[in-house]
Scaffold this motif. Structure first.
Motif, PDB file in Angstrom:
ATOM      1  N   PHE A 639      26.678  12.259   1.376  1.00  0.00           N
ATOM      2  CA  PHE A 639      28.038  12.577   0.850  1.00  0.00           C
ATOM      3  C   PHE A 639      28.661  13.988   0.541  1.00  0.00           C
ATOM      4  O   PHE A 639      30.391  13.620   0.307  1.00  0.00           O
ATOM      5  N   LEU A 640      28.153  15.001   0.651  1.00  0.00           N
ATOM      6  CA  LEU A 640      28.543  16.305   0.708  1.00  0.00           C
ATOM      7  C   LEU A 640      29.040  16.039   1.551  1.00  0.00           C
ATOM      8  O   LEU A 640      30.000  17.430   1.726  1.00  0.00           O
ATOM      9  N   ASP A 641      29.004  16.235   3.042  1.00  0.00           N
ATOM     10  CA  ASP A 641      29.568  16.860   4.414  1.00  0.00           C
ATOM     11  C   ASP A 641      30.812  15.961   4.432  1.00  0.00           C
ATOM     12  O   ASP A 641      31.605  17.320   5.053  1.00  0.00           O
ATOM     13  N   ALA A 642      32.120  16.012   3.739  1.00  0.00           N
ATOM     14  CA  ALA A 642      33.118  15.886   3.545  1.00  0.00           C
ATOM     15  C   ALA A 642      33.424  17.124   3.077  1.00  0.00           C
ATOM     16  O   ALA A 642      35.301  17.282   3.592  1.00  0.00           O
ATOM     17  N   LEU A 980      24.924  20.523 -12.327  1.00  0.00           N
ATOM     18  CA  LEU A 980      23.623  19.748 -10.976  1.00  0.00           C
ATOM     19  C   LEU A 980      23.945  18.635 -12.076  1.00  0.00           C
ATOM     20  O   LEU A 980      24.008  17.847 -11.391  1.00  0.00           O
ATOM     21  N   PRO A 981      23.524  18.471 -12.944  1.00  0.00           N
ATOM     22  CA  PRO A 981      23.252  17.494 -13.748  1.00  0.00           C
ATOM     23  C   PRO A 981      24.182  16.815 -13.690  1.00  0.00           C
ATOM     24  O   PRO A 981      23.844  15.418 -13.535  1.00  0.00           O
ATOM     25  N   VAL A 982      24.936  16.715 -13.595  1.00  0.00           N
ATOM     26  CA  VAL A 982      25.942  15.873 -13.338  1.00  0.00           C
ATOM     27  C   VAL A 982      26.087  15.452 -11.885  1.00  0.00           C
ATOM     28  O   VAL A 982      26.554  14.009 -11.820  1.00  0.00           O
ATOM     29  N   LEU A 983      26.306  16.719 -10.801  1.00  0.00           N
ATOM     30  CA  LEU A 983      26.035  16.134  -9.135  1.00  0.00           C
ATOM     31  C   LEU A 983      24.566  14.854  -9.474  1.00  0.00           C
ATOM     32  O   LEU A 983      25.251  14.346  -7.900  1.00  0.00           O
ATOM     33  N   GLU A 984      23.894  15.864  -9.650  1.00  0.00           N
ATOM     34  CA  GLU A 984      22.745  14.595  -9.128  1.00  0.00           C
ATOM     35  C   GLU A 984      22.480  13.475 -10.090  1.00  0.00           C
ATOM     36  O   GLU A 984      21.794  12.526  -9.091  1.00  0.00           O
ATOM     37  N   LYS A 985      23.677  13.193 -11.256  1.00  0.00           N
ATOM     38  CA  LYS A 985      23.116  11.988 -11.863  1.00  0.00           C
ATOM     39  C   LYS A 985      24.256  10.761 -10.792  1.00  0.00           C
ATOM     40  O   LYS A 985      23.448  10.050 -10.447  1.00  0.00           O
ATOM     41  N   GLN A 986      25.116  11.253 -10.588  1.00  0.00           N
ATOM     42  CA  GLN A 986      25.924  10.917  -9.001  1.00  0.00           C
ATOM     43  C   GLN A 986      25.566  10.050  -8.224  1.00  0.00           C
ATOM     44  O   GLN A 986      25.255   8.714  -7.409  1.00  0.00           O
ATOM     45  N   PRO A 993      28.166   6.743  -5.635  1.00  0.00           N
ATOM     46  CA  PRO A 993      28.457   8.197  -6.492  1.00  0.00           C
ATOM     47  C   PRO A 993      29.606   8.297  -7.164  1.00  0.00           C
ATOM     48  O   PRO A 993      29.930   9.877  -8.041  1.00  0.00           O
ATOM     49  N   GLY A 994      30.362   7.616  -6.826  1.00  0.00           N
ATOM     50  CA  GLY A 994      32.133   7.548  -7.466  1.00  0.00           C
ATOM     51  C   GLY A 994      32.658   8.872  -7.205  1.00  0.00           C
ATOM     52  O   GLY A 994      32.377   8.980  -6.076  1.00  0.00           O
ATOM     53  N   ASP A 995      33.110   9.804  -7.337  1.00  0.00           N
ATOM     54  CA  ASP A 995      33.868  11.010  -7.448  1.00  0.00           C
ATOM     55  C   ASP A 995      32.866  11.988  -6.890  1.00  0.00           C
ATOM     56  O   ASP A 995      33.269  12.676  -7.972  1.00  0.00           O
ATOM     57  N   ILE A 996      32.467  12.474  -5.637  1.00  0.00           N
ATOM     58  CA  ILE A 996      31.452  13.310  -5.587  1.00  0.00           C
ATOM     59  C   ILE A 996      32.284  15.099  -5.479  1.00  0.00           C
ATOM     60  O   ILE A 996      31.568  15.693  -5.526  1.00  0.00           O
TER      61      ILE A 996
END
Length: 1145
Positions: A639-642, A980-986, A993-996
């Motif tokens: 998901f983070l590749d973009a 960190l917690p926001v991204l891990e929760k997503q 993940p919603g809006d990554i």
């Protein structure tokens, strides 16, 4: 918008002496400063660890007998005094205090009295539940509902406390006390073993208890829960009323008398759930046996053995404090790794029994310390595979006992209790045990390395699944697993597990995926969230409501580059099995050696696509064999590749483009090595640019300028941007350093050396043009070369020049050596930077994910508008530390997990009291690292705020000398801790993940002024976090041709504007910008800028003169400054947004 911290942390970034603020929450837990610490004056040393100052008498005082005994104990039982102190502090934190124990004991006594006063009921059929009061639900799935037998309630024959509280091994923060309620024999019948009768009576027993206890004012909460996630065995949770509500949770477990059921009926080969009852089928035909129900039988045996297990552990642990400490440490170890959660977890009870086993086999002695017990158990787990060879606590040679092979056939993991009939690991899956083994091996390697922070990494660092595994996948909804059970023909497993299709399908699914992923997979783990407790008036949660089944994939880096699954030769009998396993993906192929084989080929051209081949494998196999469609598999891996993909590179994360640039650099290097006509031969060519170490966020692409966008300067063979066109594409030259051989002809004066170097730069350009036809442009300091659309900037270097720049001549003619800004800068550019680039290039060859991790890290830091405070090299080194020192993890194999660990490292590392040691090429020994840490504390006040040490830079931290400031570093720590917690929760959200990009968007509300820029003049506009759907043409042709003109280099109007702002207003404000397409410049006023200054005619810039108290003083002229912002950026600046509510003059 991303998480927004307050703006005050950034305000004090200059003006007055720089201080190191308290980075609260970022240090190591459990580490306390010495009470004898030397008092240090001045804010610079605030919160720093300082060496203890002792008087001579204290220093040489003879040790007391107590101190000698403690030192001897430490030497025998621990490997360092520091570790002993850390372990003791941790145990103090997790142990119950005596005061709380007294309060808990008083509550348990009251619970015992209340339970024994619960009234009896009259006898009724099990299916006649009308006697239950309204509002009370039976905590059991009664499917099928019809069952024989009768039930009536009688108070328990005995109430006993069992479990870790009684043994003194329970740990905080969640204190649970287990109470066994021995049900009277009158309630039970011999045939209650059959068809869930015992479990239903048990549930009805709890329901009646719940009704009466819920009305008692002693209890603030009365709820149901499952024991370790097993839906066949609910328990009743009682919590005190009032201020002690969170003190303790009492769990009530109804049990039969230990000798009530005949053990021979509960062997793993016996059946106690009849198919005719459970499946509604006709009685079994002659010759067909009922399938065994090993798990069902085990759950009954567990209830009968509660007392004997507590007695065993009490005898073993007894007064052996070291064993109890070891069990507590092991429980902390399991909890940090999330191995003790839910059904099939490796619980604290299992660890306690394992300690008892090792004591019985004399691998642990009762005199050992907690640390030694921890080591011994981890060593046993790391080297013993219970899925292959089971173990047993049973010492009896009774021939009537079942054989170990019977248990190994029924269960994946085998560990028998002293009776020889109960498998303690019946619910533990093979995947979970292999994960335990994997973690134990990592932990042993960590302990054997004897690093200073081993304790911190082993017991204080959490390892959530999303941060421990490269890829994660969620199966949802869970009801799809019901169809999987039918497809995989798992009726016997469903019958054994009481209809729990998740447990029934889990083992076969993990085996299927492990076989399919093969060499790509290092470890497959699963996580089932604990089923939440529920109110006594509610129905128990259904299987489909018990959360999500999550699988973690730890990938094997060596297997990720392959796109081929090679099968057997076509004429082999195994070929049919291969075709059946892979289905339509399997095809016959002829290979270069002439062999014709079955094979599966996956379509993947780029490295990022190859990393996601496991996604294709998983979805294909689950759809083929388990009827789970791909829309029920939520795969989290790319998901983070973009965030690091170029505009036209949706299928690649840029590693291939970087490799093209590196190959072009290699060609140019060979040309330089082979040049003829240079007065001195080339001794070395080294890269010194992020592209050449694979860490440039957006890789360069070959450029062919469109002449219509430029004015051509033919006499200089150059281009000039046209004012009526949008800003052309940004082209950054790639720096390389060309070292020439030493010679006695080199001059010994700095100015003369610069002139000789300039001559070499001119000669290089001339020879490259003559011999290779390359377009070159030479200056006194470098030569720009255009090759295959890439621009390289060659700097000629002389190895003795930094030494000559250090020479300082005194008035008496004496020459001394002293570091100067010029010598340090030159040494950094010509020595340190090429060495670092070479080392990180090699690191990328070993770990293909390094490029993606480093680029994501830099993209995030710059997106927070903090990129100017950190050098490229410092962020690359932080990313490299994740691969060179991954403990307690393994090196990342995907950019996603590497980026999460980057955020964790930045937010938790104690930057104030520790240097970040990046041991490139493993050149630093353990002794050298210890020396570095000790010298660091002595020299802390002279070092930068952020200290990064490499083998070539052991003292000075050259890459952080110019930044970040204390305030910028603290801001980064705060942002990382919130992101960190926001991204891990997503990423752990099973429904997407919603809006990554949320965590990449900067918090703009902390700034006093925002300067909005025109996209027309932002050359890297398309690189923005929220990339625009359309932007301006940047004057590049689609196809490369032969060009005789050098493109415009390094032309970035926002950066030039930013440099002007800092030069003119740097004493009044701080400026922040995202160089990758940012449309906003954030401005923060410095706190000192609003303080009245004495009037000086020479320093009125940006100020106005006012009279205060009869004196002329200067204050900033904010209106004029804001107007200057717009005037200086005319054409580039769209608007200046003033947030005056945040500040006043």
């Amino acid at each position: 918008m991303g998480p927004a911290p307050t703006g005050e942390q950034l305000r004090g970034a200059s003006g007055g002496p720089e201080v190191i603020p308290s980075l609260e929450g970022t240090g190591k837990k459990g580490k306390k400063a010495s009470s004898r610490k030397r008092v240090v004056t001045g804010s610079q040393a605030e919160n720093l660890l300082q060496p203890v100052k002792l008087s001579r008498a204290e220093l040489y005082k003879d040790p007391t007998n107590e101190e000698l005994n403690r030192l001897r104990e430490t030497e025998i039982l621990f490997h360092s005094s520091l570790l002993r102190l850390q372990v003791e502090e941790l145990l103090k934190e997790v142990r119950l205090s005596e005061k709380k124990k007294d309060r808990i004991d008083a509550f348990l006594l009251e619970v015992n009295h209340r339970i024994k006063r619960v009234p009896s009921t009259s006898e009724s059929e099990l299916t006649d539940q009308a006697w239950l009061p309204a509002g009370i639900q039976v905590p059991f799935h009664q499917v099928p509902y019809t069952v024989k037998g009768s039930f009536h309630f009688l108070p328990p024959a005995q109430v006993t406390v069992v479990g870790s509280y009684l043994l003194g091994t329970c740990i905080r923060p969640d204190i649970n006390v287990d109470m066994a309620l021995i049900m009277p024999r009158e309630i039970l019948q011999d045939k209650d073993l059959l068809n869930q009768r015992y479990f239903r009576k048990r549930a009805l027993y709890l329901a009646h208890l719940a009704h009466h206890l819920a009305r008692d004012p002693l209890f603030g909460s009365v709820r149901f829960s499952y024991i370790n996630g097993c839906h066949m065995k609910p328990s009743l949770l009682l919590r005190p009323h009032g201020k002690d509500e969170h003190l303790v949770t009492v769990r009530l477990h109804p049990c039969p008398p230990s000798d009530f059921f005949r053990p021979c009926r509960l062997l793993p080969t016996k059946n106690n759930v009849r198919s005719s009852w459970y499946r509604g089928q006709n009685p079994q035909e002659d010759g067909k046996l009922e399938p065994p129900t090993p798990h069902y039988n085990t759950w009954i045996l567990q209830d009968t053995a509660l007392g004997s297990h507590v007695q065993l552990l009490s005898n073993v642990l007894g007064s052996a404090l070291g064993l109890k400490d070891g069990v507590a440490l092991l429980k902390v170890w399991l909890r940090q790794r999330e191995l003790d959660k839910g059904l099939g977890g490796f619980s604290g009870f299992l660890v306690s029994m394992l300690v008892a086993f090792l004591v019985s086999t004399r691998k642990i002695h009762t005199t050992m310390s907690g640390y030694q017990v921890l080591r011994s158990v981890l060593q046993f787990l790391a080297t013993t595979d219970l899925t292959v060879n089971g173990i047993s606590l049973c010492l009896s040679s009774d021939p009537s006992l079942p054989a170990l092979a019977d248990f190994q056939q029924a269960f994946p993991v085998v560990f028998l209790d002293p009776s020889g009939r109960l498998n303690l690991c019946a619910d533990v899956t093979a995947s979970t045990y292999h994960q335990v083994q994997h973690e134990a091996r990592l932990s042993m390697a960590l302990l054997d390395s004897k690093t200073d922070d081993g304790f911190q990494l082993l017991l204080m660092t959490p390892k959530p699944m999303i941060r421990a595994f490269d890829h994660v996948l969620h199966l949802r909804p869970l009801s799809r697993l019901q169809a999987a059970c039918h497809r995989l023909k798992l009726w016997p497993e469903l019958q054994d597990n009481g209809g729990d299709y998740v447990s029934a399908a889990l083992g076969p699914l993990t085996t299927l995926l492990e076989q399919g992923l093969g060499s790509r997979l290092q470890l497959l783990a699963h996580s089932r969230p604990p089923v939440p407790e529920w109110d006594i008036s509610q129905d128990p949660p259904k299987h489909k409501d018990s959360g999500t089944l999550t699988l973690g994939l730890l990938l094997q880096p060596e297997g990720l580059n392959s796109v081929l699954e090679l099968g057997p030769e076509a004429d082999q009998p195994e070929a049919a099995d291969f075709r059946q396993f892979w289905g339509s993906r399997s095809e016959l192929r002829r290979f270069q050696d002439g062999a014709i084989r079955e094979a599966v080929v996956w379509e993947a051209a780029s490295l990022s696509q190859k990393r996601l081949i496991p996604h294709k494998v998983v979805t294909h196999l689950l759809a083929l064999h388990a009827d789970i469609p791909d829309n029920c598999v939520h795969y989290v891996g790319g998901f983070l590749d973009a965030l690091i993909q170029g505009l036209k590179e949706t299928s690649s994360t840029g590693e291939e483009a970087l490799a093209v640039a590196v190959r072009c650099y290699d060609d140019l290097s060979r040309m330089l090595w082979g040049l003829e006509g240079l007065p001195l031969t080339v001794s070395a060519v080294q890269g010194a640019h992020p592209v050449l170490r694979y860490t440039e966020v957006f890789p360069p692409s070959p450029v062919q300028p469109a002449c219509s966008f430029y004015e051509q300067l033919r006499e200089q063979a150059s281009l000039l941007p046209r004012l009526d066109k949008p800003c052309p594409a940004y082209v950054e030259p790639m720096t390389m350093v060309c070292h020439l051989e030493g010679s006695g002809q080199w001059p010994q004066e700095a100015e003369a050396i610069r002139r000789v170097r300039a001559a070499f730069q001119l000669r290089l350009a001339e020879l490259l043009t003559q011999q290779h036809g390359l377009q070159c442009r030479a200056t006194a300091t470098h030569t720009d070369v255009l090759k295959d659309g890439f621009v390289f900037r060659i700097r000629v270097a002389y190895q003795r020049e930094p030494q000559i720049l250090r020479e300082v001549r005194s008035p008496q003619g004496m020459i001394s050596l002293r570091d100067t800004p010029a010598s340090l800068c030159l040494e950094r550019e010509t020595r340190h930077l090429p060495l670092l680039t070479s080392a990180l290039h090699g690191l990328h060859q070993q770990h293909a994910a390094f490029s993606g991790v480093a680029r994501l890290a830099k993209r995030w830091v710059r997106a927070q508008l903090l990129g100017e405070g950190f050098t490229d090299e410092s962020l690359d080194l932080v990313a490299a530390a994740l691969f060179l020192h991954p403990e307690p993890f393994t090196p990342p194999s995907s950019p996603q997990v590497g980026f999460l660990r980057f955020l964790s490292l930045v937010s938790t590392f104690d930057w104030k009291n520790n240097p970040l040691i990046v041991n490139l090429n493993n050149e630093l020994t353990v002794e050298e690292q210890v020396e570095i840490r000790s010298s660091f504390l002595a020299a802390r006040t002279r070092l930068p705020v952020m200290v990064i040490i490499t083998p070539q830079d052991c003292k000075n931290s050259v890459w952080t000398q110019d930044g970040p400031s204390a305030q910028i570093l603290q801001q980064l720590v705060i942002l990382a801790a919130k992101a960190l917690p926001v991204l891990e929760k997503q990423l752990m959200d099973p429904w997407g993940p919603g809006d990554i990009r949320t965590v990449f968007r900067p918090p703009l509300d902390i700034y006093d002024v925002l300067i909005h820029l025109s996209p027309r003049h932002i050359p890297r506009h398309r690189q923005a976090v929220d990339s625009p759907a359309a932007s301006f043409c940047r004057g590049l042709l689609n196809k490369l041709g032969t060009s005789s003109l050098m493109p415009v280099l390094g032309y970035d109007p926002p950066q030039l504007y930013l440099a002007q702002l800092r030069e003119v207003f740097g004493d009044l404000a701080l400026f922040f910008y995202d160089q990758h397409g940012g449309e906003v410049i954030g401005v923060l006023w410095k706190p000192t800028s609003f303080q009245p200054q004495p009037f000086k005619a020479s320093s009125t810039k940006g100020h106005m003169v006012v009279s205060q108290g009869g004196e002329l003083v200067m204050l900033p002229n904010i209106e004029a400054i804001l107007e200057d912002f717009a005037v200086m950026g005319e054409g580039l600046v769209q608007a200046v947004e003033v947030r005056s509510e945040r500040w006043t003059v």
